[in-house]
Scaffold this active site. Structure first.
Site, PDB file in Angstrom:
ATOM      1  N   LYS A  53       0.869  -1.277  -0.008  1.00 46.72           N
ATOM      2  CA  LYS A  53       0.091  -0.008   0.001  1.00 46.72           C
ATOM      3  C   LYS A  53       0.767   1.356  -0.061  1.00 46.72           C
ATOM      4  CE  LYS A  53      -4.003  -2.206   2.259  1.00 46.72           C
ATOM      5  NZ  LYS A  53      -4.407  -2.587   3.530  1.00 46.72           N
ATOM      6  N   GLN A  97      -4.917  -1.319   9.460  1.00 51.59           N
ATOM      7  CA  GLN A  97      -4.856  -2.598   9.022  1.00 51.59           C
ATOM      8  C   GLN A  97      -5.480  -3.456  10.017  1.00 51.59           C
ATOM      9  OE1 GLN A  97      -3.134  -3.377   5.935  1.00 51.59           O
ATOM     10  NE2 GLN A  97      -4.480  -5.340   6.198  1.00 51.59           N
ATOM     11  N   ASP A 120     -11.419   3.019   4.093  1.00 49.45           N
ATOM     12  CA  ASP A 120     -11.797   1.605   3.957  1.00 49.45           C
ATOM     13  C   ASP A 120     -13.404   1.813   3.839  1.00 49.45           C
ATOM     14  OD1 ASP A 120     -10.077  -0.529   3.863  1.00 49.45           O
ATOM     15  OD2 ASP A 120      -9.747  -0.417   6.002  1.00 49.45           O
TER      16      ASP A 120
END
Ligand code: NDP
Length: 293
Positions: A53, A97, A120
């Protein structure tokens, strides 16, 4: 034989669109989008994801921050970091995460992210915005799945879509997005009766179940679009590990009109759509128009 939907190539196209959007935001508005990723603990898979990422974030021209915290970090300290990032005007997107260590309440941490920085798209405010049709940050894998379907059928309007799976991360947001595309949407799950019969009526199938190769060739309507979200690691006949989806690819590609492979289908779209969300979040926070929403 079905057309193979090349997720790797389409993800590269999305990243190129994000890079162009970042360049535009910088040159027209002096705004460089920034994405912060928070990793707590030493989960090896998570470390790889976070590294990928960060690398791709930099490649599209955005600022990238990695916050790596030891596994024993307290929930209060993680919440304090999120609060700091919520209040940092240079940071437009925050990704925590998962999975978090067991002593940390993931829901509490995710819900503490400012919804406007929730790249997200898991915050209940973004879930609500998506369903009522407001400008929202939408979960990445579902966004990627719909982009892939639209590469073979630019208008999905009127299609009978069957989504197999109703998780908050994949199934439900895919259903919301397909409804927004004017599909007639059925959401199937573990209690669905005659799943094969339900899928047989679908012009578009999105499988997000987590059961290796569950969707069989004779479930598929000839010519249907099949999007396989599943990522399952199994042991092949040669004793080696391999990745398969939730769709029996060998059978379904003979019947479908178009199909995503695993790997190389939905998988690469997830990070590309995360970057897209970060660019969108930066524009939204500065009351600017965005190329993406
Ligand atoms: P979940 O386990 O959260 O949800 C699975 C869903 O499948 C549930 O709604 C469940 O129904 C349903 N289900 C389970 N068994 C059956 C069955 N026999 N028939 C019909 N439906 C069934 O999984 P996720 O949504 O998180 O993930 C789904 C898949 O997608 C996994 O393979 C995962 O690895 C993959 N994935 C891939 C991503 C990517 O980047 N490509 C990202 C995220 C996930 P019920 O609600 O009734 O229990």
């Amino acid at each position: 034989m079905a057309q193979i939907i090349d997720g790797k190539k389409i993800a590269a196209d999305v990243r190129a669109q994000v890079a162009a959007e970042v360049q535009r935001l910088v040159s027209e508005n002096g705004l460089k989008p920034g994405l912060a990723v928070v990793l707590v603990g030493e989960d090896p898979a998570s470390k790889v994801y976070v590294k990928n990422k960060a690398q791709q974030t930099v490649e599209v021209g955005m600022n990238s921050w990695e916050h790596r915290l030891p596994a024993e970090t307290s929930e209060a300290d993680v919440l304090a970091l999120v609060d700091k990032l919520n209040n940092d005007p240079a940071c437009h997107g925050i990704l925590v995460q998962l999975p978090l260590p067991k002593h940390i309440n993931s829901e509490k941490v995710l819900n503490s992210i400012n919804p406007d920085k929730d790249v997200d798209g898991f915050h209940p405010v973004n879930v609500g915005r998506l369903w009522v049709g407001e400008r929202a940050l939408v979960p990445c894998t579902p966004t990627g799945s719909v982009i892939l379907a639209k590469t073979v059928a630019p208008s999905l309007a009127g299609l009978n879509a069957v989504v197999i799976g109703r998780s908050n991360i994949v199934g439900k947001p895919v259903a919301a997005l397909l409804l927004r595309e004017n599909c007639t949407v059925t959401v199937a799950h573990s209690r669905t009766k005659d799943l094969a019969g339900v899928v047989k009526g679908a012009d578009l199938v999105v499988a997000a179940v987590g059961i290796p190769e569950m969707v069989r060739g004779d479930w598929i309507k000839p010519g249907a679009i099949v999007i396989d979200v599943g990522i399952n690691r199994i042991t092949g006949p040669d004793g080696k590990g391999k990745l398969v989806g939730d769709v029996n690819y060998a059978e379904c590609e003979k019947v479908a009109g178009a199909i995503t492979p695993v790997p190389g289908g939905v998988g690469p779209m997830t990070i590309a759509c995360l970057l897209r969300n970060a660019a969108q979040a930066a524009a939204m926070q500065n009351n600017l128009k965005s190329a993406f929403a």
